[in-house]
Design a protein around this motif. Structure first.
Motif, short mmCIF file in Angstrom:
data_model
loop_
_atom_site.label_atom_id
_atom_site.label_comp_id
_atom_site.label_asym_id
_atom_site.label_seq_id
_atom_site.Cartn_x
_atom_site.Cartn_y
_atom_site.Cartn_z
N GLN A 29 37.79 37.58 50.17
CA GLN A 29 37.05 38.83 50.20
C GLN A 29 35.88 38.84 49.24
OE1 GLN A 29 37.98 41.28 52.54
NE2 GLN A 29 39.05 39.42 53.14
N GLY A 30 35.54 37.74 48.68
CA GLY A 30 34.49 37.67 47.67
C GLY A 30 35.14 37.54 46.31
N GLY A 31 34.54 36.74 45.47
CA GLY A 31 35.19 36.48 44.18
C GLY A 31 36.55 35.84 44.45
N PRO A 32 37.34 35.68 43.45
CA PRO A 32 38.65 35.08 43.67
C PRO A 32 39.67 36.13 44.13
CG PRO A 32 38.29 35.39 41.35
CD PRO A 32 37.03 35.85 42.04
N GLU A 33 39.43 36.73 45.29
CA GLU A 33 40.35 37.72 45.84
C GLU A 33 40.51 37.48 47.34
OE1 GLU A 33 40.33 42.43 46.63
OE2 GLU A 33 40.02 41.84 44.53
N TYR A 34 41.74 37.63 47.81
CA TYR A 34 42.06 37.45 49.22
C TYR A 34 42.86 38.65 49.71
CZ TYR A 34 40.66 32.56 48.96
OH TYR A 34 39.94 31.40 48.81
N ILE A 35 42.82 38.87 51.01
CA ILE A 35 43.75 39.80 51.64
C ILE A 35 44.63 38.97 52.55
CG2 ILE A 35 44.08 41.77 53.17
CD1 ILE A 35 41.47 42.91 52.19
N ALA A 36 45.94 39.10 52.36
CA ALA A 36 46.90 38.39 53.20
C ALA A 36 47.34 39.31 54.32
CB ALA A 36 48.11 37.95 52.37
N TYR A 37 47.57 38.73 55.48
CA TYR A 37 47.95 39.47 56.68
C TYR A 37 49.17 38.83 57.31
CZ TYR A 37 43.11 41.10 56.44
OH TYR A 37 41.91 41.63 56.02
N ARG A 48 43.66 36.99 40.97
CA ARG A 48 44.13 36.44 39.70
C ARG A 48 44.93 37.49 38.94
NH1 ARG A 48 38.63 33.51 38.00
NH2 ARG A 48 38.40 35.48 36.93
N GLY A 49 45.78 37.03 38.05
CA GLY A 49 46.66 37.91 37.31
C GLY A 49 45.97 38.91 36.41
N ASP A 50 44.70 38.70 36.09
CA ASP A 50 43.99 39.63 35.22
C ASP A 50 43.16 40.65 36.00
OD1 ASP A 50 42.11 37.84 36.17
OD2 ASP A 50 41.20 37.43 34.21
N PRO A 57 49.53 35.45 42.95
CA PRO A 57 50.46 34.66 43.74
C PRO A 57 51.84 34.53 43.08
CG PRO A 57 48.30 33.65 43.79
CD PRO A 57 48.24 34.77 42.78
N GLY A 58 51.87 34.38 41.77
CA GLY A 58 53.15 34.28 41.06
C GLY A 58 53.96 35.56 41.18
N GLU A 59 53.28 36.71 41.09
CA GLU A 59 53.98 37.99 41.26
C GLU A 59 54.56 38.11 42.67
OE1 GLU A 59 51.48 40.84 38.20
OE2 GLU A 59 50.67 40.47 40.21
N LEU A 60 53.81 37.65 43.66
CA LEU A 60 54.32 37.70 45.03
C LEU A 60 55.54 36.82 45.21
CD1 LEU A 60 51.01 37.73 47.08
CD2 LEU A 60 52.62 39.61 46.80
N LEU A 61 55.52 35.64 44.61
CA LEU A 61 56.68 34.76 44.68
C LEU A 61 57.90 35.45 44.08
CD1 LEU A 61 57.92 31.84 45.13
CD2 LEU A 61 57.38 31.50 42.72
#
Length: 161
Positions: A29-37, A48-50, A57-61
């Motif tokens: 989505q721009g920058g280091p951000e994604y939308i998962a579907y 990212r975590g910040d 990704p770690g939080e999702l795991l």
């Protein structure tokens, strides 16, 4: 498709996207951000975590493990606590220093067990552990030490024919 998509829009619709059989994908989505579907219409923001407003990704795991554990044991809990029992499931982790990975994950189910005596509480805990250990795919995958591969594939993504 045009190049005027906003950061909140996917670069293509789910119908236009060629996806694996389980229909899971993430779009930048721009920058280091994604939308998962997923193929059922759900979305989750990943970054990212910040970053604010995203799951890392770690939080999702970790939350996948916690939710999988709870969902796997839900029928056991309903049979002992009733259909509308309140529950909160949490997860914590211990990292492995200098290896950029988690060494251990702890899942904790918070339940009101006031109606159960100590023996029934112990039996319930054993049954939840046994049931989730058999039925939680995420937990079984982690315990088995799943492997994965990464492929880089060329495919025009900006409206090119």
């Amino acid at each position: 498709m045009t190049d005027t998509t906003t950061p909140d829009e996917p670069t293509s619709t789910p119908e236009e996207t060629v996806t694996p059989a389980r229909a899971l994908w993430a779009e930048r989505q721009g920058g280091p951000e994604y939308i998962a579907y997923n193929g059922r219409g759900a979305q989750v923001r990943i970054g990212r975590g910040d970053a604010e407003g995203v799951f890392s990704p770690g939080e999702l795991l970790k939350i996948a493990l916690a939710a999988c554990t709870a969902l796997s044991a839900d029928h056991v809990l309903r049979s002992r606590l009733g259909d509308d029992f309140p529950a909160v499931v949490g997860v914590s982790s211990v990292g492995v220093e200098d290896e950029n990975r988690y060494g251990h994950l702890d899942v904790e189910l918070l339940l009101d067990l006031a109606e159960l005596d100590e023996e029934k509480r112990e039996k319930l805990a054993e049954r939840v552990d046994r049931t989730s250990g058999r039925q939680c795919t995420v937990g079984r995958t982690i315990k088995a030490g799943a492997t994965y591969d990464v492929a880089v594939v060329h495919e025009p993504l900006r409206g090119q024919a």
